[in-house]
Design a protein around this motif. Structure first.
Motif, PDB file in Angstrom:
ATOM      1  N   ILE A   1       1.228  -4.523  20.979  1.00  0.00           N
ATOM      2  CA  ILE A   1       1.415  -5.228  19.703  1.00  0.00           C
ATOM      3  C   ILE A   1       0.174  -6.066  19.416  1.00  0.00           C
ATOM      4  O   ILE A   1      -0.556  -6.451  20.340  1.00  0.00           O
ATOM      5  N   VAL A   2      -0.071  -6.322  18.136  1.00  0.00           N
ATOM      6  CA  VAL A   2      -1.113  -7.251  17.696  1.00  0.00           C
ATOM      7  C   VAL A   2      -0.422  -8.476  17.120  1.00  0.00           C
ATOM      8  O   VAL A   2       0.479  -8.348  16.283  1.00  0.00           O
ATOM      9  N   VAL A   3      -0.815  -9.665  17.575  1.00  0.00           N
ATOM     10  CA  VAL A   3      -0.254 -10.919  17.068  1.00  0.00           C
ATOM     11  C   VAL A   3      -1.348 -11.633  16.291  1.00  0.00           C
ATOM     12  O   VAL A   3      -2.410 -11.948  16.838  1.00  0.00           O
ATOM     13  N   THR A   4      -1.101 -11.879  15.010  1.00  0.00           N
ATOM     14  CA  THR A   4      -2.065 -12.592  14.179  1.00  0.00           C
ATOM     15  C   THR A   4      -1.422 -13.844  13.612  1.00  0.00           C
ATOM     16  O   THR A   4      -0.202 -13.975  13.581  1.00  0.00           O
ATOM     17  N   GLY A   5      -2.266 -14.762  13.138  1.00  0.00           N
ATOM     18  CA  GLY A   5      -1.774 -15.998  12.552  1.00  0.00           C
ATOM     19  C   GLY A   5      -2.907 -16.982  12.391  1.00  0.00           C
ATOM     20  O   GLY A   5      -4.025 -16.746  12.879  1.00  0.00           O
ATOM     21  N   PRO A   6      -2.663 -18.105  11.726  1.00  0.00           N
ATOM     22  CA  PRO A   6      -3.718 -19.105  11.546  1.00  0.00           C
ATOM     23  C   PRO A   6      -4.114 -19.738  12.873  1.00  0.00           C
ATOM     24  O   PRO A   6      -3.362 -19.697  13.853  1.00  0.00           O
ATOM     25  N   ALA A   7      -5.293 -20.315  12.910  1.00  0.00           N
ATOM     26  CA  ALA A   7      -5.771 -20.982  14.124  1.00  0.00           C
ATOM     27  C   ALA A   7      -4.801 -22.073  14.538  1.00  0.00           C
ATOM     28  O   ALA A   7      -4.326 -22.850  13.711  1.00  0.00           O
ATOM     29  N   GLY A   8      -4.496 -22.106  15.848  1.00  0.00           N
ATOM     30  CA  GLY A   8      -3.655 -23.168  16.377  1.00  0.00           C
ATOM     31  C   GLY A   8      -2.169 -22.950  16.238  1.00  0.00           C
ATOM     32  O   GLY A   8      -1.386 -23.839  16.605  1.00  0.00           O
ATOM     33  N   CYS A   9      -1.718 -21.792  15.735  1.00  0.00           N
ATOM     34  CA  CYS A   9      -0.280 -21.601  15.511  1.00  0.00           C
ATOM     35  C   CYS A   9       0.467 -21.221  16.786  1.00  0.00           C
ATOM     36  O   CYS A   9       1.695 -21.146  16.781  1.00  0.00           O
ATOM     37  N   GLY A  10      -0.242 -20.961  17.890  1.00  0.00           N
ATOM     38  CA  GLY A  10       0.436 -20.686  19.153  1.00  0.00           C
ATOM     39  C   GLY A  10       0.444 -19.229  19.564  1.00  0.00           C
ATOM     40  O   GLY A  10       1.310 -18.816  20.338  1.00  0.00           O
ATOM     41  N   LYS A  11      -0.518 -18.441  19.084  1.00  0.00           N
ATOM     42  CA  LYS A  11      -0.567 -17.012  19.455  1.00  0.00           C
ATOM     43  C   LYS A  11      -0.761 -16.838  20.957  1.00  0.00           C
ATOM     44  O   LYS A  11      -0.049 -16.076  21.612  1.00  0.00           O
ATOM     45  N   THR A  12      -1.747 -17.558  21.505  1.00  0.00           N
ATOM     46  CA  THR A  12      -2.030 -17.454  22.939  1.00  0.00           C
ATOM     47  C   THR A  12      -0.833 -17.909  23.759  1.00  0.00           C
ATOM     48  O   THR A  12      -0.483 -17.293  24.781  1.00  0.00           O
ATOM     49  N   ARG A  13      -0.214 -18.964  23.319  1.00  0.00           N
ATOM     50  CA  ARG A  13       0.945 -19.520  24.036  1.00  0.00           C
ATOM     51  C   ARG A  13       2.114 -18.546  24.029  1.00  0.00           C
ATOM     52  O   ARG A  13       2.796 -18.348  25.040  1.00  0.00           O
ATOM     53  N   LEU A  14       2.368 -17.921  22.885  1.00  0.00           N
ATOM     54  CA  LEU A  14       3.449 -16.944  22.768  1.00  0.00           C
ATOM     55  C   LEU A  14       3.190 -15.747  23.680  1.00  0.00           C
ATOM     56  O   LEU A  14       4.080 -15.314  24.428  1.00  0.00           O
ATOM     57  N   ILE A  15       1.986 -15.232  23.630  1.00  0.00           N
ATOM     58  CA  ILE A  15       1.659 -14.067  24.463  1.00  0.00           C
ATOM     59  C   ILE A  15       1.742 -14.430  25.939  1.00  0.00           C
ATOM     60  O   ILE A  15       2.267 -13.660  26.758  1.00  0.00           O
ATOM     61  N   GLY A  16       1.230 -15.609  26.297  1.00  0.00           N
ATOM     62  CA  GLY A  16       1.289 -16.034  27.690  1.00  0.00           C
ATOM     63  C   GLY A  16       2.709 -16.102  28.216  1.00  0.00           C
ATOM     64  O   GLY A  16       2.988 -15.723  29.358  1.00  0.00           O
ATOM     65  N   GLU A  17       3.624 -16.580  27.363  1.00  0.00           N
ATOM     66  CA  GLU A  17       5.027 -16.647  27.771  1.00  0.00           C
ATOM     67  C   GLU A  17       5.622 -15.245  27.896  1.00  0.00           C
ATOM     68  O   GLU A  17       6.404 -14.958  28.809  1.00  0.00           O
TER      69      GLU A  17
END
Length: 594
Positions: free
Chosen positions: A38-54
């Motif tokens: 999957i590709v996760v996109t969104g504005p800077a700081g919205c928590g993409k890295t955090r969501l993927i890490g979880e």
């Protein structure tokens, strides 16, 4: 496979992962059999890295990250995974054995690394979880991951207010402070982390009287991150631009009339997205963080020249209070703008009890119980004997399960429903409606406003009409009564004869209850356990009874790690931060549809 996290960007937040349950499940499901990622996109700081890490927590994976400094170096992002000199074809061969590859900041990848990620997606042997920032220039090979339909795309919005409040509650912040931080950051988790860290370091967080939460009042700390985010505002140098911006900043929370400002300057500022002009011709700054930062960076003499008289806010505050009253009379508590009351609170100025009581009642009826209690306390700071604020505080605390000596909700918390019903007094509609919420609609059905949603709730409950209760819940939600809607759905669970309808009502009830800041009313007790798996319910019940993870593991013949993982998943689903929130969830056995 070894897990590589070289150059990984993490938020390192001092709180557990909360919110985004649906998005988390979507990312996890993208890693299932026969899925390519999957590709996760969104504005800077919205928590993409955090969501993927979880989502990938506990799995074997390789990880690469794009950086601005290495965009010109071929395969720079993969330097820790590939030999020094390699062709694209050979790189694909070498990485084909990687089962899961996490690609962070994909919009910053060099062209060769982007082409490699694209080729891995084409070959389909490596599952990919890719994060990219919306609006940032990205290599064509990256955007073609979703435009070419190689991978599905999940577009993240900024973290919603309810999830931000839950997040900050785990950090020990009181609800009015959490609400202020959300308004300033608009769901940007990096900015939120930065501001919270600065507040802690500067000692600006203070203990709430008679509580263990932390509150913030006063100016915004202008950190390096804040300056970076606001460079477009702080560095304006066109003729008259900074003067206009400062005038707008010191006029807050009220707008300035369009006629009082230079139209040419305003057109330039509007073109850059720095101001907002409303339909009445009022001009305000576009972002809630702009004003505080501009005021904080103005010199003392400039601030003295531009600062308006404090008493100008009186009529505007009364207008806000009157708006609350009118909407309460119409049995509608949907969200309304409250710039003046929020301003007084943020600036540590007195909040009149007359205003605070109405604000507390509005929040309580919306199901924002902790916020309601906080507003009531603000009013009592100014007028300790104010009866309306004291009543709102007692009712909010009672529905949160807090200790209280007497009153309707104190009796309900003890399980004394008859005593709670006996405490209902007067003919005010919402007071009478408490009998419906307590499950005794026959006491008040004919005394509620005929034809209104409160009366229809009473009638549907008296008939045991599950579908009728679902319809009432929908209207209550539309009118802003999240807690009442959750209770109506919970009552529908018990009324439905068909198991599938009962499950749907329970799911709606749980989702609504999560927005109610820990409400603990009789209708909701035990309900949310229906959202857990059988094993999770079993473990949560034992944890709520006081057993440690090791004791639970021994009793159920599980590993301690498995117990911990089940509890962690349960906390996420229940909106709980730790074991302390679990006992009330198991107070009442879960009702099953007849």
């Amino acid at each position: 496979m070894t897990t590589y996290d070289q150059d990984a960007k993490t938020l390192e937040l001092p709180w557990p992962f909360t919110g985004r349950e649906d998005e988390l499940e979507l990312v996890r499901s993208s890693l299932a059999a026969r899925r390519h990622g999957i590709v996760v996109t969104g504005p800077a700081g919205c928590g993409k890295t955090r969501l993927i890490g979880e989502a990938v927590r506990g799995t074997d994976r390789a990880r690469v990250t794009g950086t601005p400094e290495t965009r010109g170096l071929p395969f720079a992002a993969f330097a820790h995974l590939l030999p020094d000199t390699v062709s694209l074809h050979r790189a694909v061969q070498l990485l084909s054995g990687v089962r899961l590859l996490v690609v962070d900041d994909a919009h910053l990848l060099d062209e060769a690394s982007a082409a490699l990620v694209h080729q891995l997606a084409v070959h389909g042997r490596t599952r990919l979880v890719v994060a990219a920032t919306d609006g940032a220039p990205a290599p064509g090979a990256v955007t073609r991951l979703w435009t070419g339909e190689l991978l599905p795309r999940l577009s993240l919005e900024p973290l919603p207010r309810e999830d931000t409040a839950q997040l900050l509650a785990t950090a020990g912040l009181e609800p009015l402070t959490a609400d202020r931080l959300h308004r300033l950051c608009r769901g940007d988790l990096r900015l939120l982390r930065d501001l919270l860290g600065a507040l802690r370091a500067s000692g600006r967080l203070t203990r709430v009287p008679d509580g263990d939460a932390w509150a913030w009042r006063g100016p915004v700390p202008v950190t390096a991150t804040v300056r970076e985010r606001l460079a477009a505002v702080l560095d304006r140098s066109g003729p008259g631009e900074r003067e206009t911006l400062d005038r707008l900043a010191f006029a807050e929370p009220l707008p300035l009339p369009l006629d009082d400002l230079d139209l040419g300057v305003l057109e330039d500022l509007e073109a850059h997205g720095l101001i907002h002009v409303d339909e009445r011709g009022g001009v305000t700054l576009a972002h809630p963080l702009h004003g505080p930062a501009l005021r904080a960076t103005a010199g003392r003499l400039r601030a003295r020249r531009l600062a308006p008289a404090p008493d100008r806010l009186g009529p505007a505050l009364e207008a806000e209070r009157a708006l609350f009253v009118r909407r309460l009379e119409r049995h509608c508590v949907t969200a309304v703008p409250t710039p003046v009351g929020d301003w007084l609170l943020a600036e540590e100025l007195p909040v009149p009890a007359r205003y605070a009581a109405v604000r507390a009642r509005y929040a309580r009826l919306r199901g924002e119980l902790r916020e309601a209690a906080a507003w009531a306390r603000e009013g009592l700071r100014q007028e300790p004997g104010d009866a309306a604020c004291r009543s709102e505080l007692a009712q909010s605390q009672g529905q949160l399960g807090a200790a209280a000596e007497d009153g309707l909700w104190a009796a309900a918390a003890r399980g004394d429903i008859d005593g709670a019903l006996a405490a209902i007094a007067g003919d005010e509609a919402f007071a009478l409606y408490d009998a419906v919420r307590l499950g005794a609609p026959e006491r008040v059905a004919r005394r509620l406003p005929a034809g209104g949603v409160l009366a229809r709730h009473a009638e549907a409950l008296a008939r045991g009409d599950g579908q009728g209760l679902d319809r009432v819940a929908q209207e209550l939600e539309e009118r802003g009564f999240a807690l009442f809607a959750a209770e109506a759905c919970a009552q529908a669970v018990r009324a439905h004869r068909e198991p599938r309808a009962a499950r749907l009502s329970r799911t709606r009830a749980v989702a609504l209850a999560r927005r109610c800041q820990g409400a603990r009313t009789p209708a909701l007790s035990g309900l949310v356990l229906g959202e857990l798996t059988a094993r999770q319910r079993q473990i949560v019940t034992l944890a709520a009874a006081g057993l440690s993870n090791r004791q639970i593991a021994e009793r159920l013949t599980l590993s301690v790690r498995t117990v911990g993982n089940h509890l962690y998943s349960a906390y996420t689903r229940l909106g709980a931060s730790d074991r302390g929130a679990l006992p009330w969830l198991t107070d009442v056995p879960e009702a099953e549809p007849a």
